[in-house]
Design a protein around this motif. Sequence first.
Motif, PDB file in Angstrom:
ATOM      1  N   PHE A 333      -1.347  90.759 -10.790  1.00  0.00           N
ATOM      2  CA  PHE A 333      -0.287  89.947 -11.380  1.00  0.00           C
ATOM      3  C   PHE A 333       1.075  90.255 -10.774  1.00  0.00           C
ATOM      4  O   PHE A 333       1.963  89.414 -10.762  1.00  0.00           O
ATOM      5  CB  PHE A 333      -0.251  90.152 -12.889  1.00  0.00           C
ATOM      6  N   ILE A 337       5.290  88.056  -8.784  1.00  0.00           N
ATOM      7  CA  ILE A 337       6.742  88.241  -8.912  1.00  0.00           C
ATOM      8  C   ILE A 337       7.480  87.874  -7.632  1.00  0.00           C
ATOM      9  O   ILE A 337       8.335  86.982  -7.649  1.00  0.00           O
ATOM     10  CB  ILE A 337       7.062  89.701  -9.333  1.00  0.00           C
ATOM     11  N   VAL A 341      10.045  84.753  -6.961  1.00  0.00           N
ATOM     12  CA  VAL A 341      11.419  84.978  -6.515  1.00  0.00           C
ATOM     13  C   VAL A 341      11.754  84.054  -5.351  1.00  0.00           C
ATOM     14  O   VAL A 341      12.827  83.449  -5.290  1.00  0.00           O
ATOM     15  CB  VAL A 341      11.611  86.461  -6.119  1.00  0.00           C
ATOM     16  N   PHE A 344      12.191  80.356  -6.635  1.00  0.00           N
ATOM     17  CA  PHE A 344      13.436  80.153  -7.372  1.00  0.00           C
ATOM     18  C   PHE A 344      14.634  80.156  -6.428  1.00  0.00           C
ATOM     19  O   PHE A 344      15.567  79.370  -6.562  1.00  0.00           O
ATOM     20  CB  PHE A 344      13.602  81.235  -8.444  1.00  0.00           C
TER      21      PHE A 344
ATOM     22  N   THR C  63      23.443  88.329  -8.869  1.00  0.00           N
ATOM     23  CA  THR C  63      22.465  89.402  -9.075  1.00  0.00           C
ATOM     24  C   THR C  63      21.814  89.310 -10.449  1.00  0.00           C
ATOM     25  O   THR C  63      20.609  89.544 -10.587  1.00  0.00           O
ATOM     26  CB  THR C  63      23.146  90.772  -8.914  1.00  0.00           C
ATOM     27  N   LEU C  65      21.154  86.687 -12.206  1.00  0.00           N
ATOM     28  CA  LEU C  65      20.146  85.631 -12.157  1.00  0.00           C
ATOM     29  C   LEU C  65      18.907  86.119 -11.417  1.00  0.00           C
ATOM     30  O   LEU C  65      17.758  85.924 -11.846  1.00  0.00           O
ATOM     31  CB  LEU C  65      20.752  84.411 -11.454  1.00  0.00           C
ATOM     32  N   GLU C  66      19.119  86.787 -10.262  1.00  0.00           N
ATOM     33  CA  GLU C  66      17.998  87.283  -9.474  1.00  0.00           C
ATOM     34  C   GLU C  66      17.146  88.250 -10.295  1.00  0.00           C
ATOM     35  O   GLU C  66      15.926  88.164 -10.315  1.00  0.00           O
ATOM     36  CB  GLU C  66      18.502  88.011  -8.217  1.00  0.00           C
ATOM     37  N   LEU C  67      17.821  89.170 -10.964  1.00  0.00           N
ATOM     38  CA  LEU C  67      17.070  90.154 -11.743  1.00  0.00           C
ATOM     39  C   LEU C  67      16.328  89.463 -12.877  1.00  0.00           C
ATOM     40  O   LEU C  67      15.196  89.825 -13.205  1.00  0.00           O
ATOM     41  CB  LEU C  67      18.009  91.236 -12.286  1.00  0.00           C
ATOM     42  N   TRP C  69      15.067  86.362 -12.981  1.00  0.00           N
ATOM     43  CA  TRP C  69      13.820  85.706 -12.590  1.00  0.00           C
ATOM     44  C   TRP C  69      12.864  86.622 -11.850  1.00  0.00           C
ATOM     45  O   TRP C  69      11.751  86.244 -11.537  1.00  0.00           O
ATOM     46  CB  TRP C  69      14.055  84.356 -11.917  1.00  0.00           C
ATOM     47  N   THR C  70      13.324  87.840 -11.575  1.00  0.00           N
ATOM     48  CA  THR C  70      12.374  88.821 -11.066  1.00  0.00           C
ATOM     49  C   THR C  70      11.588  89.460 -12.213  1.00  0.00           C
ATOM     50  O   THR C  70      10.385  89.647 -12.131  1.00  0.00           O
ATOM     51  CB  THR C  70      13.099  89.918 -10.270  1.00  0.00           C
ATOM     52  N   PRO C  73       9.408  87.029 -15.753  1.00  0.00           N
ATOM     53  CA  PRO C  73       8.000  86.614 -15.668  1.00  0.00           C
ATOM     54  C   PRO C  73       7.019  87.735 -15.976  1.00  0.00           C
ATOM     55  O   PRO C  73       5.891  87.491 -16.374  1.00  0.00           O
ATOM     56  CB  PRO C  73       7.846  86.151 -14.215  1.00  0.00           C
ATOM     57  N   LEU C  74       7.478  88.994 -15.824  1.00  0.00           N
ATOM     58  CA  LEU C  74       6.588  90.120 -16.086  1.00  0.00           C
ATOM     59  C   LEU C  74       6.028  90.076 -17.496  1.00  0.00           C
ATOM     60  O   LEU C  74       4.886  90.492 -17.744  1.00  0.00           O
ATOM     61  CB  LEU C  74       7.344  91.437 -15.879  1.00  0.00           C
ATOM     62  N   LEU C  77       3.214  87.712 -17.528  1.00  0.00           N
ATOM     63  CA  LEU C  77       2.105  88.245 -16.744  1.00  0.00           C
ATOM     64  C   LEU C  77       1.387  89.363 -17.497  1.00  0.00           C
ATOM     65  O   LEU C  77       0.160  89.456 -17.465  1.00  0.00           O
ATOM     66  CB  LEU C  77       2.620  88.756 -15.397  1.00  0.00           C
TER      67      LEU C  77
END
Lengths: 562, 232, 333, 159
Positions: A333, A337, A341, A344, C63, C65-67, C69-70, C73-74, C77
């Motif tokens: 999974f 990620i 990334v 997006f 940054t 925003l990046e963090l 969407w990084t 999702p976890l 998951l």
Amino acid sequence: MTVEAEAEAAIPADPHHIPEGADYITHEHGLKSWLTTVDHKRIGVMYLISILLAFFAGGVFALILRTELLTPGKTIMEADTYNEMFTLHGAIMVFLFIIPSIPAALGNFFLPIMIGAKDVAFPKLNLASLYIYWIGAIFTLIAIVAGHIDTGWTFYTPYSMRGDNSAVWMTIGVFILGFSSILTGLNFIATVHKMRSPGMHWRRLPLFIWGIYATAVIQVLATPVLAITLLLLATEKIVGIGIFDPALGGDPVLFQHFFWFYSHPAVYIMILPGMAIVSEVIACFSRRKVFGYMFIAMSSVALALLGFLVWGHHMFVSGQSEYATMVFSALTFLVAIPSGVKIFNWLATLYQGSISLESPMLYSLAFIALFTIGGLTGLFLGTLSTDIHLHDTYFVVAHFHYVMVGGTVFGFLSGLHYWWPKITGRLYDERWARVAFVLVFIGFNVTFFSQFILGSRGMPRRYYSYLDQFQPLHMTSSGGAYIIGVGFVVMAIMFAKSLKSGAKAGRNPWGSAGYEWPHPHNFAEQPVFTRGPYDYHLATERELFTGTDEEWDAHMAKKGEA
Amino acid sequence: MSTEAHGDSHFLQHHYDTPAQQFNAAKLGMWLFLAQELLFFGGLFVAYGVFRSWYPQAWVVGSHLLDYRMGALNTAVLLLSSFTAVMAVRSAQTGNQKATGNFLLATIALAGVFMVVKYFEYAHKFEVGFLPGSHFAPHGVGLAEIVEAARESGVNGVPYHLRTFFGLYFVMTGVHGLHVLIGMFVMGWMWNRNRKGEFSTRYSTPVEMTALYWHLVDIIWIFLFPLLYLID
Amino acid sequence: MNQFSQLPPQMSTFAPDVDWMYLFLFWLSVASFVAIVAVMVYFVFKYRRRPGVEAVPTGHGNTALELAWTFLPLIVLAFLFHEGFRVYVQESVPPENTVDIHVTGKQWSWEFTHSNGITETNEAKIPVHTPVRLIMSSSDVLHSFFVPDFRIKRDVVPGMYTTLWFEATALSTPERPVRVFCAEYCGALQGSTNGNDRNTNHSTMMADLHIIPQEEYATFLREGGGPPAECADAVDVNVCWGQYIYAHNGCSACHEINGEAGGHGPNWMGVFGEEIALEGGGSVTADDAYIKRSILDPSADVVSGFGNIMPPYRLRDQEIDAVIAFMRSLNAQ
Amino acid sequence: MTTEPLASHSPSSPDDGEVHHHVASARRHVIVLLALLGFTALTVGAYTINLGEWNLVAAVVISTLKAALVVWFFMELKDDVAFNRLVFLGAVIFIGLFMAYTMNDTRHRNRVDAYNGARVDPRSGEFAGGTAAGIVAQGGELGPLPVIAAESDGEAAHE
């Protein structure tokens, strides 16, 4: 003879020197000049031709397969012939086409140019890699001609222990192809580290280079395990050492560990370069630096490394221990990620851009949509309960074709259309390029979306025949395959016409700020980079000018008058 | 682009700017090559680990069928050859052409000794039928040796998977031996280039790269020796 | 819902859990895909290239925003992993007191041996509402025991045992038995000419599971199997039973019964009682003893001109007698 | 670095584009060689005195130390750039991963279900199908010790 002339004569001619007014294709003539060249551009072009031939062969096998599957039972061939056909389709597409496709062909051509180097670090090794690729291809051909290779491209034991020795020829061929891949990767890593021009620091590296670099890391670290696996397989087959063959106390499941330790990372060898091209193309056709540059770059590296940790998800039903299955599922999974990334960040790049939809951009946008489907259906296969049902069915077939064709091949086509004017010096007919795109895109979705449905209904893969209830979907799928075929024929004619009678391309037909465009070949002088490859607001008018040199002169003259 | 560097540096290839750049690229390339070599051998060690953990009795008896004195001798020989290889590099770096040649010859000779010892080991195993996998058919002295080895290692019977042990033994030592042969060939080539005076204090890269490769071959053996010969 | 997702009928206790997960993933995927493509199409339209409108330079990114969407999702998951693993553990750990059936996969048939020693080939009686454990192995290459209606699958590996368990939730009908597929590629006979028939290659390696009431299975275990119901009215029950075995146990894949040449094994017509030459010299009379031997241990005396390709078949004495009766009846024709 | 006195640095400036070797002294190489030979003797010594379970650990630890000596001094990773060290370390780590995960499977195949992955069906004692006929014939992993009387025949046949 003067002293200077003597000194001149003592220095061998610079193989990288291209005289004024000529280009890398025309400055030397004859087959020999190509076969002995160390110019990375020529080597890239020879790779390009080779992989396109392999792609054609693999594609023909695919159409034969889909024709056979039009009806249950025999349509045009017997079961054992069908098994050979899908083996050849898989092996040729994987080992001869998709793995070398973007890195060896486009990577070779553009990597040195984009970092301002005259060539890759080891040009002779680069040529040797090409020859090794050809030798491997010859062995693969021998396997095809010599007999009956029907093991599937995965060579699972003990099935591959049986039958004639054509499997050994194939194994040797793939073993050799592996070394071509390793040496190319090694060459690229050394090139990126040691050959960058001043100003080309890591935060300016084009994302294409980041992708190729991450790919090269996998090529160097994973491919040798394939080599030892195939060596053990061939030894097992010839001598019977008893490692993989249960009849001698070996373990067939161990073979799967060995095989997938390479072949899962190999999936990233295939997809990372495709993503790398998409990053370039999206930036160019949005006129905007890629959003989250460092995150996209690092996600490539993360994918390369995570790719090594998840091979066991190919073995969820293989009989491996439940404990291993749990760990591999959890790690699998994580791969979602960095993939997310990237998607997006690509979307964010479009935001506030200035977007035009020429064919390279169409392929890249299609990549995003199709790779999203490929990635999301990967969740079904990473989740254990659903995977048990879907494993080894057409769902898996559809999933990896969405990633490998919808992803890598669309990325490759995007790059091919994008860089075609740079490679050949000619433009192509954009209208026909779009017709081909529409055909391939529609045909692809018809072919493989129906396979998702087939798979969830319980249609296993590698089936020569099937229950009557599956026939409508199989016919739909085959119909889609023919549409793809027509699309590629249109594309081939379009490119052939461009070669024959295409208009002369300017230095930078897309108006890209990328480093590879503003100069006719490699950089004439060692450049000093002062801006990033996507800094449109810092690029000069000359750099972004889309016409030919003559048009530029006319443009400047007009400006002078005004 | 320093044309003056090109003027008196025939070894400098045209796409490099400086000898240092060329050297560093070569060295990185070599380390990457060694990394892939490690992974290549790594697969064999994984197979070894799996089967050793599954069939410990076969491994103990199999190990007792190998002559650890020969293995130890070969280990010493290879370590010594690594030393002569590093001395060859040192001589090349300091411009001592004659010593470079001699040390290269010494390394080749020691590699030859290794191969001769290996030959005697192999010959004996072929003789008595300690062959890999499906060809495993001990007879004559071999049977007596198995009885003796089983008794020494406290195993009551003949482990079936002795054949797997010898399968892996031959593959691991065989692939390693192949690397030794390739190393001998490359060092012979280096010896010839050195004889022709191609190396200097400014340029000894090929000798250094060959030595790096040779050390890796040595490292593999450092692990093979105890794992194959010394199991209790 | 199910007809939309195209999943097979739910016939085991696992199926509802698996399908719930499948549909959850399905709608999650649809939502994500639509969102991504909608945003993409909207941006492509809104920011299409127009004269005089320049792209806005990207700047330094965002940054936070990046963090977001990084790492966000976890959470999803982790949930997916947990749910998938929960069901997987249930599927992996059989309860106590299962009914055990041994399964042997071979090219290209499935053999089921019940606890009373009776072996069925390419079909098996399975009690309903009872936890059944399959203890599986292969006698040649990899196979995979796949039952879509039960949502279960496990490779069948030579040299080791793998297991599966399930509990069937409904009776099957003779018209629609629960179908077993082989999901791990296992090849086809080289030069095979009858690839359309059952049990001649990977794609036709199927078996039918007949889900029967518990009492019926108990009776079967106690009293054993006799000739199939369709032979009840036959003139000669044994001949009918032999023909049934010929058709259902994979004999027909290689043996013709029409007296013509062809096929991978000897033609059965007119062979009984004849003197036949053996591979590697010698000859033998095809009597009862020889037929029995060549079913149980086919590699012992191979008929001249044919390869040693037949796997052993575990038939009971009555079944072998039936096959012999059938072969004998072919001589009369 | 404590070994610094053993190495002599090239005095010229580092950015003249030339290759600057750290030429190590011959004395250092001899010391390393002696250490390597010493470790080999130690390995063989540890073998002759039985350490049981710890034999494998001792062998691997000593081998790793020897390999480290070779890599650090003979291959001069000591004076090399960080990335080359990373390449080497990376390769070792990936071998470790490969081994750890594979053996995670092969050593745990029958944890959840006693039948699962067992090579012998524990109830009937029967070997799984497709295994070596020889194992079955010999009734298990261990065959009987061979009869030495056959020796003379074998020898005769061979000479």
